[in-house]
Design a protein around this motif. Structure first.
Motif, PDB file in Angstrom:
ATOM      1  N   LEU A 174       0.759  -1.376  -0.068  1.00  0.00           N
ATOM      2  CA  LEU A 174       0.173   0.028   0.010  1.00  0.00           C
ATOM      3  C   LEU A 174       0.759   1.368  -0.025  1.00  0.00           C
ATOM      4  O   LEU A 174       0.408   2.267  -0.497  1.00  0.00           O
ATOM      5  CB  LEU A 174      -0.826  -0.188   1.264  1.00  0.00           C
ATOM      6  CG  LEU A 174      -2.221  -0.869   0.953  1.00  0.00           C
ATOM      7  CD1 LEU A 174      -2.793  -0.749   2.464  1.00  0.00           C
ATOM      8  CD2 LEU A 174      -3.203  -0.178   0.076  1.00  0.00           C
ATOM      9  N   THR A 175       1.983   1.011   0.714  1.00  0.00           N
ATOM     10  CA  THR A 175       2.909   2.503   0.776  1.00  0.00           C
ATOM     11  C   THR A 175       3.527   2.608  -0.324  1.00  0.00           C
ATOM     12  O   THR A 175       4.316   3.922  -0.797  1.00  0.00           O
ATOM     13  CB  THR A 175       3.868   2.256   1.863  1.00  0.00           C
ATOM     14  OG1 THR A 175       4.735   1.220   1.567  1.00  0.00           O
ATOM     15  CG2 THR A 175       3.176   1.931   3.350  1.00  0.00           C
ATOM     16  N   VAL A 176       3.709   1.853  -1.445  1.00  0.00           N
ATOM     17  CA  VAL A 176       4.314   1.909  -2.839  1.00  0.00           C
ATOM     18  C   VAL A 176       5.823   2.346  -2.442  1.00  0.00           C
ATOM     19  O   VAL A 176       6.219   3.303  -2.475  1.00  0.00           O
ATOM     20  CB  VAL A 176       3.676   3.084  -3.378  1.00  0.00           C
ATOM     21  CG1 VAL A 176       4.425   2.947  -4.931  1.00  0.00           C
ATOM     22  CG2 VAL A 176       2.266   2.850  -3.784  1.00  0.00           C
ATOM     23  N   PRO A 177       6.750   1.126  -1.976  1.00  0.00           N
ATOM     24  CA  PRO A 177       7.963   1.325  -1.812  1.00  0.00           C
ATOM     25  C   PRO A 177       8.755   2.238  -2.707  1.00  0.00           C
ATOM     26  O   PRO A 177       8.455   1.981  -4.085  1.00  0.00           O
ATOM     27  CB  PRO A 177       8.621   0.064  -1.421  1.00  0.00           C
ATOM     28  CG  PRO A 177       7.538  -0.920  -2.188  1.00  0.00           C
ATOM     29  CD  PRO A 177       6.011  -0.324  -2.092  1.00  0.00           C
ATOM     30  N   ALA A 250       9.396  -6.156   4.655  1.00  0.00           N
ATOM     31  CA  ALA A 250       8.025  -5.519   4.515  1.00  0.00           C
ATOM     32  C   ALA A 250       7.718  -4.470   5.738  1.00  0.00           C
ATOM     33  O   ALA A 250       7.389  -3.417   5.510  1.00  0.00           O
ATOM     34  CB  ALA A 250       6.959  -6.422   4.336  1.00  0.00           C
ATOM     35  N   THR A 251       8.036  -5.077   6.996  1.00  0.00           N
ATOM     36  CA  THR A 251       7.956  -4.315   8.079  1.00  0.00           C
ATOM     37  C   THR A 251       8.874  -3.241   8.085  1.00  0.00           C
ATOM     38  O   THR A 251       8.180  -1.802   8.458  1.00  0.00           O
ATOM     39  CB  THR A 251       8.227  -5.044   9.408  1.00  0.00           C
ATOM     40  OG1 THR A 251       7.571  -6.285   9.369  1.00  0.00           O
ATOM     41  CG2 THR A 251       7.885  -4.389  10.490  1.00  0.00           C
ATOM     42  N   LEU A 252       9.994  -3.060   7.604  1.00  0.00           N
ATOM     43  CA  LEU A 252      10.879  -1.864   7.496  1.00  0.00           C
ATOM     44  C   LEU A 252      10.302  -0.880   6.642  1.00  0.00           C
ATOM     45  O   LEU A 252      10.429   0.161   6.725  1.00  0.00           O
ATOM     46  CB  LEU A 252      12.467  -2.570   7.301  1.00  0.00           C
ATOM     47  CG  LEU A 252      13.398  -1.319   7.381  1.00  0.00           C
ATOM     48  CD1 LEU A 252      14.578  -2.077   8.220  1.00  0.00           C
ATOM     49  CD2 LEU A 252      14.042  -0.803   5.991  1.00  0.00           C
ATOM     50  N   ILE A 253       9.947  -1.464   5.442  1.00  0.00           N
ATOM     51  CA  ILE A 253       9.529  -0.716   4.373  1.00  0.00           C
ATOM     52  C   ILE A 253       8.184   0.171   4.746  1.00  0.00           C
ATOM     53  O   ILE A 253       8.199   1.482   4.612  1.00  0.00           O
ATOM     54  CB  ILE A 253       8.962  -1.472   3.147  1.00  0.00           C
ATOM     55  CG1 ILE A 253      10.039  -2.061   2.242  1.00  0.00           C
ATOM     56  CG2 ILE A 253       7.847  -0.503   2.287  1.00  0.00           C
ATOM     57  CD1 ILE A 253       9.681  -3.157   1.454  1.00  0.00           C
ATOM     58  N   VAL A 254       7.340  -0.451   5.599  1.00  0.00           N
ATOM     59  CA  VAL A 254       6.038   0.272   6.251  1.00  0.00           C
ATOM     60  C   VAL A 254       6.601   1.338   7.243  1.00  0.00           C
ATOM     61  O   VAL A 254       6.200   2.423   7.176  1.00  0.00           O
ATOM     62  CB  VAL A 254       5.279  -0.617   7.097  1.00  0.00           C
ATOM     63  CG1 VAL A 254       4.043   0.035   7.851  1.00  0.00           C
ATOM     64  CG2 VAL A 254       4.509  -1.563   6.051  1.00  0.00           C
ATOM     65  N   GLY A 255       7.717   1.045   7.803  1.00  0.00           N
ATOM     66  CA  GLY A 255       8.413   2.043   8.743  1.00  0.00           C
ATOM     67  C   GLY A 255       8.961   3.392   8.159  1.00  0.00           C
ATOM     68  O   GLY A 255       8.887   4.412   8.325  1.00  0.00           O
TER      69      GLY A 255
END
Length: 427
Positions: A174-177, A250-255
């Motif tokens: 959703l955050t479009v890394p 994925a967790t780090l991407i969200v952060g």
């Protein structure tokens, strides 16, 4: 005239090969158990503070866990012994250390695990408060591992891992890394302003608990018990920690994308995940927050179930070996009285802590002992896998020794930092 029995090689050759489509199992359980809510918060905070700069640490951490879990599994399959038998061969100090550790750790972890499951359930269904949802989760875990066989535990953990994966990888999507920034994060750098602590925590802490040592017990429960299963064990371990690696990244991407770019801070501890759920709900809608909370609960519940089962197996073996019971004594096996006794210890005494608060002295002892378990595991594996306690053909190769030494040094640094922090609290 005596008749010789079949050799070990002949027995191994006569065993059927593992089914090709059933090679994944214990590795997924140990990986899911090791990654709890606190690990997710540590990764989120690192992403929110440094963006993608520490992405390489998350990848390195998963590689380190692959090395350690493979070592524990290799020792069990090569020798036919449990990891605790290996520790016993190194001297009585290992029995004393593990005995003290597993009793204190289980008492404090039981409370933390139940609280961790209670937080997201209370947010999803506020009809009960956190402690009551946590107690119900603990009782559910007790019933599952008390009456269920390992195959049931494995299937339930697989479902929970699926929920974790969908929730966190979905949030990352959703955050479009930013792919160029992600690529830059794979270049090893250590940010200033306390970055070294986050480097050590991400590389050594995420997914690293006593459950890594439980892998050999889960291999036995699965029926993988001889060197013939070595290849399938390695595949199982590598696939499981690849899934974990994707999850942690994925967790780090969200952060990095959702918190760092917007300069949003979250709470420390497991409440930070509730903060993230609110951020997702505000930005993408209520459904996003709900899906994430379900994934949060799945991460916490998989850890609870894995510990209730795996560490109870370790405790049963510990008591049986300490009492010099024969290997087939039912008291020292799955479902025996020592196994069930530790499940009760994990479940009922910690409930009091949820009502009365956590005693400072016990928390300090838990923090120190917990920090020193991973160095203990890394150093003892180096010892076991380079001596005649393991058949020569299964000794560590050069790359394994280098990797395990790196693990040991990282965990020793983490332990020293944790000890310093705990002493500072006393001051």
């Amino acid at each position: 005239m005596s008749v010789e029995g079949p050799t070990g090689a002949q027995v191994a050759a006569a065993e059927p090969s593992p089914p090709k489509w059933r090679v994944i199992g214990p590795g997924l359980v140990v990986a899911a158990t090791g990654v709890g809510a606190a690990d997710l918060v540590a990764t989120l905070v690192a992403g929110s503070k440094y963006g993608y700069a520490l992405l390489w640490c998350a990848v390195l951490g998963c590689l380190m866990k692959i090395v350690l879990v493979e070592g524990a599994g290799r020792y069990s399959l090569a020798t036919g012994r449990t990891i605790f038998e290996g520790w016993q061969s190194l001297g009585r100090w290992t029995t004393w250390y593990f005995g003290i550790y597993v009793v204190i750790w289980g008492f404090v972890y039981g409370s933390a695990a139940m609280a961790g499951t209670g937080l997201p359930l209370h947010s999803l269904l506020p009809v009960l408060d956190v402690k009551w949802w946590g107690i119900l989760s603990g009782l559910l875990g007790l019933l599952l591992v008390w009456f269920g066989r390992y195959s049931v535990v494995e299937k339930v953990c697989a479902v929970l891992v699926g929920l974790m994966f969908v929730a966190m990888v979905g949030a990352a999507a959703l955050t479009v890394p930013n792919l160029p920034d992600m690529a830059g994060g794979l270049v090893p750098t250590i940010p200033g302003d306390g970055g070294i602590i986050y480097v050590l925590s991400l590389a050594g802490g995420v997914g690293g608990t006593i459950t890594l040592a439980a892998y050999g017990y889960w291999l036995r429960e699965k029926g993988w018990v001889t060197p013939r299963h070595m290849r399938v064990m390695r595949i199982d371990n590598a696939v499981a920690y690849t899934v974990t690696g994707i999850f942690v990244v994925a967790t780090l991407i969200v952060g990095a994308e959702l918190l760092y770019s917007a300069n949003v801070a979250i709470s420390t501890g497991e409440k930070g995940l509730l903060d993230l759920g609110e951020v997702l709900e505000d930005r993408y809608g209520r459904w996003a927050g709900t899906v994430f909370l379900v994934g949060f609960w799945a991460a916490a519940m998989s850890s609870l179930i894995g510990v209730w089962n795996g560490v109870s197996l370790m405790f049963a073996d510990f008591v049986a070996r300490a009492r010099h019971l024969p290997p087939d004594d039912p008291d020292g096996l799955h479902g025996g009285r020592y196994y069930r006794g530790y499940i009760l210890w994990l479940t009922f005494p910690p409930m009091a802590m949820m009502f009365l608060g956590q005693p400072v002295g016990l928390i300090l002892a838990y923090g120190v002992l917990g920090a020193f378990f991973m160095p203990f595991l890394a150093v003892t594996l180096l010892w076991l896998l380079n001596t005649d306690r393991t058949p020569a053909q299964w000794h560590n190769k050069l790359w394994s020794n280098v990797a395990m030494t790196l693990c040991a040094l990282t965990f020793v640094a983490l332990a020293a930092n944790e000890l310093w922090n705990q002493l500072a609290k006393l001051g």
